[in-house]
Design a protein around this motif. Structure first.
Motif, PDB file in Angstrom:
ATOM      1  N   ARG A   1       0.842  -1.204   0.000  1.00  0.00           N
ATOM      2  CA  ARG A   1       0.000   0.000   0.000  1.00  0.00           C
ATOM      3  C   ARG A   1       0.881   1.260   0.000  1.00  0.00           C
ATOM      4  O   ARG A   1       0.622   2.210  -0.750  1.00  0.00           O
ATOM      5  CB  ARG A   1      -0.927  -0.020   1.217  1.00  0.00           C
ATOM      6  CG  ARG A   1      -2.005   1.031   1.179  1.00  0.00           C
ATOM      7  CD  ARG A   1      -3.046   0.854   2.282  1.00  0.00           C
ATOM      8  NE  ARG A   1      -4.042  -0.118   1.852  1.00  0.00           N
ATOM      9  CZ  ARG A   1      -4.321  -1.249   2.501  1.00  0.00           C
ATOM     10  NH1 ARG A   1      -3.714  -1.551   3.625  1.00  0.00           N
ATOM     11  NH2 ARG A   1      -5.246  -2.069   2.049  1.00  0.00           N
TER      12      ARG A   1
ATOM     13  N   ASP B   1      -4.882   3.895  -6.084  1.00  0.00           N
ATOM     14  CA  ASP B   1      -6.272   3.777  -6.516  1.00  0.00           C
ATOM     15  C   ASP B   1      -6.498   2.585  -7.453  1.00  0.00           C
ATOM     16  O   ASP B   1      -7.593   2.049  -7.524  1.00  0.00           O
ATOM     17  CB  ASP B   1      -6.733   5.069  -7.202  1.00  0.00           C
ATOM     18  CG  ASP B   1      -5.898   5.420  -8.426  1.00  0.00           C
ATOM     19  OD1 ASP B   1      -4.672   5.176  -8.410  1.00  0.00           O
ATOM     20  OD2 ASP B   1      -6.475   5.954  -9.391  1.00  0.00           O
ATOM     21  N   ARG B   2      -5.447   2.124  -8.117  1.00  0.00           N
ATOM     22  CA  ARG B   2      -5.574   1.015  -9.075  1.00  0.00           C
ATOM     23  C   ARG B   2      -5.363  -0.356  -8.428  1.00  0.00           C
ATOM     24  O   ARG B   2      -5.591  -1.371  -9.082  1.00  0.00           O
ATOM     25  CB  ARG B   2      -4.593   1.223 -10.225  1.00  0.00           C
ATOM     26  CG  ARG B   2      -4.942   2.502 -10.995  1.00  0.00           C
ATOM     27  CD  ARG B   2      -3.954   2.836 -12.067  1.00  0.00           C
ATOM     28  NE  ARG B   2      -3.882   1.789 -13.071  1.00  0.00           N
ATOM     29  CZ  ARG B   2      -2.878   1.688 -13.934  1.00  0.00           C
ATOM     30  NH1 ARG B   2      -1.898   2.569 -13.912  1.00  0.00           N
ATOM     31  NH2 ARG B   2      -2.864   0.711 -14.809  1.00  0.00           N
TER      32      ARG B   2
ATOM     33  N   GLU C   1      -5.929  -0.693  -4.634  1.00  0.00           N
ATOM     34  CA  GLU C   1      -6.521  -0.689  -3.288  1.00  0.00           C
ATOM     35  C   GLU C   1      -7.599  -1.752  -3.129  1.00  0.00           C
ATOM     36  O   GLU C   1      -7.655  -2.422  -2.094  1.00  0.00           O
ATOM     37  CB  GLU C   1      -7.090   0.693  -2.948  1.00  0.00           C
ATOM     38  CG  GLU C   1      -7.733   0.780  -1.571  1.00  0.00           C
ATOM     39  CD  GLU C   1      -6.777   0.499  -0.422  1.00  0.00           C
ATOM     40  OE1 GLU C   1      -7.170  -0.213   0.528  1.00  0.00           O
ATOM     41  OE2 GLU C   1      -5.630   0.972  -0.467  1.00  0.00           O
ATOM     42  N   ASP C   2      -8.453  -1.930  -4.124  1.00  0.00           N
ATOM     43  CA  ASP C   2      -9.507  -2.945  -4.017  1.00  0.00           C
ATOM     44  C   ASP C   2      -8.905  -4.337  -3.819  1.00  0.00           C
ATOM     45  O   ASP C   2      -9.419  -5.138  -3.039  1.00  0.00           O
ATOM     46  CB  ASP C   2     -10.413  -2.934  -5.249  1.00  0.00           C
ATOM     47  CG  ASP C   2     -11.332  -1.725  -5.279  1.00  0.00           C
ATOM     48  OD1 ASP C   2     -11.473  -1.048  -4.236  1.00  0.00           O
ATOM     49  OD2 ASP C   2     -11.902  -1.450  -6.353  1.00  0.00           O
ATOM     50  N   ASP C   3      -7.818  -4.637  -4.526  1.00  0.00           N
ATOM     51  CA  ASP C   3      -7.154  -5.932  -4.379  1.00  0.00           C
ATOM     52  C   ASP C   3      -6.535  -6.081  -2.987  1.00  0.00           C
ATOM     53  O   ASP C   3      -6.586  -7.154  -2.393  1.00  0.00           O
ATOM     54  CB  ASP C   3      -6.057  -6.109  -5.434  1.00  0.00           C
ATOM     55  CG  ASP C   3      -6.611  -6.156  -6.838  1.00  0.00           C
ATOM     56  OD1 ASP C   3      -7.562  -6.932  -7.073  1.00  0.00           O
ATOM     57  OD2 ASP C   3      -6.107  -5.418  -7.704  1.00  0.00           O
TER      58      ASP C   3
ATOM     59  N   SER D   1      -7.552  -4.813  -0.288  1.00  0.00           N
ATOM     60  CA  SER D   1      -8.591  -4.825   0.746  1.00  0.00           C
ATOM     61  C   SER D   1      -9.603  -5.951   0.567  1.00  0.00           C
ATOM     62  O   SER D   1     -10.523  -6.063   1.367  1.00  0.00           O
ATOM     63  CB  SER D   1      -9.344  -3.485   0.726  1.00  0.00           C
ATOM     64  OG  SER D   1      -8.456  -2.421   0.911  1.00  0.00           O
ATOM     65  N   ASN D   2      -9.457  -6.756  -0.450  1.00  0.00           N
ATOM     66  CA  ASN D   2     -10.442  -7.785  -0.780  1.00  0.00           C
ATOM     67  C   ASN D   2     -10.356  -8.965   0.190  1.00  0.00           C
ATOM     68  O   ASN D   2      -9.399  -9.732   0.167  1.00  0.00           O
ATOM     69  CB  ASN D   2     -10.216  -8.269  -2.211  1.00  0.00           C
ATOM     70  CG  ASN D   2     -11.277  -9.220  -2.692  1.00  0.00           C
ATOM     71  OD1 ASN D   2     -11.972  -9.856  -1.897  1.00  0.00           O
ATOM     72  ND2 ASN D   2     -11.395  -9.334  -4.007  1.00  0.00           N
TER      73      ASN D   2
ATOM     74  N   ASP E   1     -11.837 -11.702   0.133  1.00  0.00           N
ATOM     75  CA  ASP E   1     -11.927 -13.002  -0.539  1.00  0.00           C
ATOM     76  C   ASP E   1     -10.564 -13.523  -0.978  1.00  0.00           C
ATOM     77  O   ASP E   1     -10.388 -14.724  -1.153  1.00  0.00           O
ATOM     78  CB  ASP E   1     -12.853 -12.920  -1.754  1.00  0.00           C
ATOM     79  CG  ASP E   1     -14.287 -12.641  -1.342  1.00  0.00           C
ATOM     80  OD1 ASP E   1     -14.685 -13.076  -0.235  1.00  0.00           O
ATOM     81  OD2 ASP E   1     -15.005 -11.984  -2.117  1.00  0.00           O
TER      82      ASP E   1
ATOM     83  N   VAL F   1      -1.954 -10.621  -6.929  1.00  0.00           N
ATOM     84  CA  VAL F   1      -1.876  -9.243  -6.435  1.00  0.00           C
ATOM     85  C   VAL F   1      -0.430  -8.757  -6.481  1.00  0.00           C
ATOM     86  O   VAL F   1      -0.159  -7.621  -6.862  1.00  0.00           O
ATOM     87  CB  VAL F   1      -2.462  -9.139  -5.007  1.00  0.00           C
ATOM     88  CG1 VAL F   1      -2.275  -7.736  -4.437  1.00  0.00           C
ATOM     89  CG2 VAL F   1      -3.932  -9.527  -5.018  1.00  0.00           C
TER      90      VAL F   1
END
Length: 158
Positions: free
Chosen positions: A49, A59-60, A62-64, A66-67, A69, A90
């Protein structure tokens, strides 16, 4: 003088310093600049991070990062204390984004002859293998990267 300069990129300040030198030498010699990133399986979510934020692509990814799953705690057998294991997908995406940012910075400095590759394996072995396979005649690397305390005991890639 040099026709193909290889710079391993891990997002650290020493790596950025080596990249600066590589760019200047490549411009001076009219060389191709090869940027490589070796997947770091020891990377923490926090270090990924921070690196993504430092290089403006948080921003490209962050979703990965924080996922729930794909980012799951795994208990270590010896202590039972959970650790976070970051999936290879990731780590590879982080490497791609880091190299994209580095290559864009190189091109912004007027050097268009730049190629990138994400490598997987022991960093020193992979960097040397890539250098041999691609005819690199100079490797510009930082003296210390992101490997932290472990490198003090085991030695650094450089």
């Amino acid at each position: 003088m040099f026709s193909n300069i290889l710079v391993p990129v891990d997002g650290s300040q020493p790596s950025s310093n080596a990249l600066d030198l590589g760019v200047e030498l490549a411009k001076l010699c009219g060389s191709r600049l090869s940027l490589v990133h070796v997947i770091n399986r020891g990377a923490s979510i926090e270090s990924l991070r921070e690196g993504a934020e430092r290089h403006s692509f948080l921003d490209r990814i962050e979703d990965d990062l924080s996922n729930p799953d794909i980012i799951v705690p795994v208990a270590t057998p010896a202590t039972g204390v959970p650790i976070i294991v970051v999936p290879d997908s990731v780590l590879a995406k982080f490497g791609d984004l880091l190299l994209d940012a580095a290559a864009a910075g190189v091109r912004a400095r007027g050097l268009d002859n730049v190629v990138t590759a994400v490598l997987d394996g022991d960093p020193a072995d992979e960097i040397l293998r890539y250098a041999k396979q691609n005819g690199s005649d100079l490797i510009a690397t930082g003296s210390r990267g992101l490997s932290g305390l472990k490198s003090l005991f085991l030695g650094s890639v450089s």
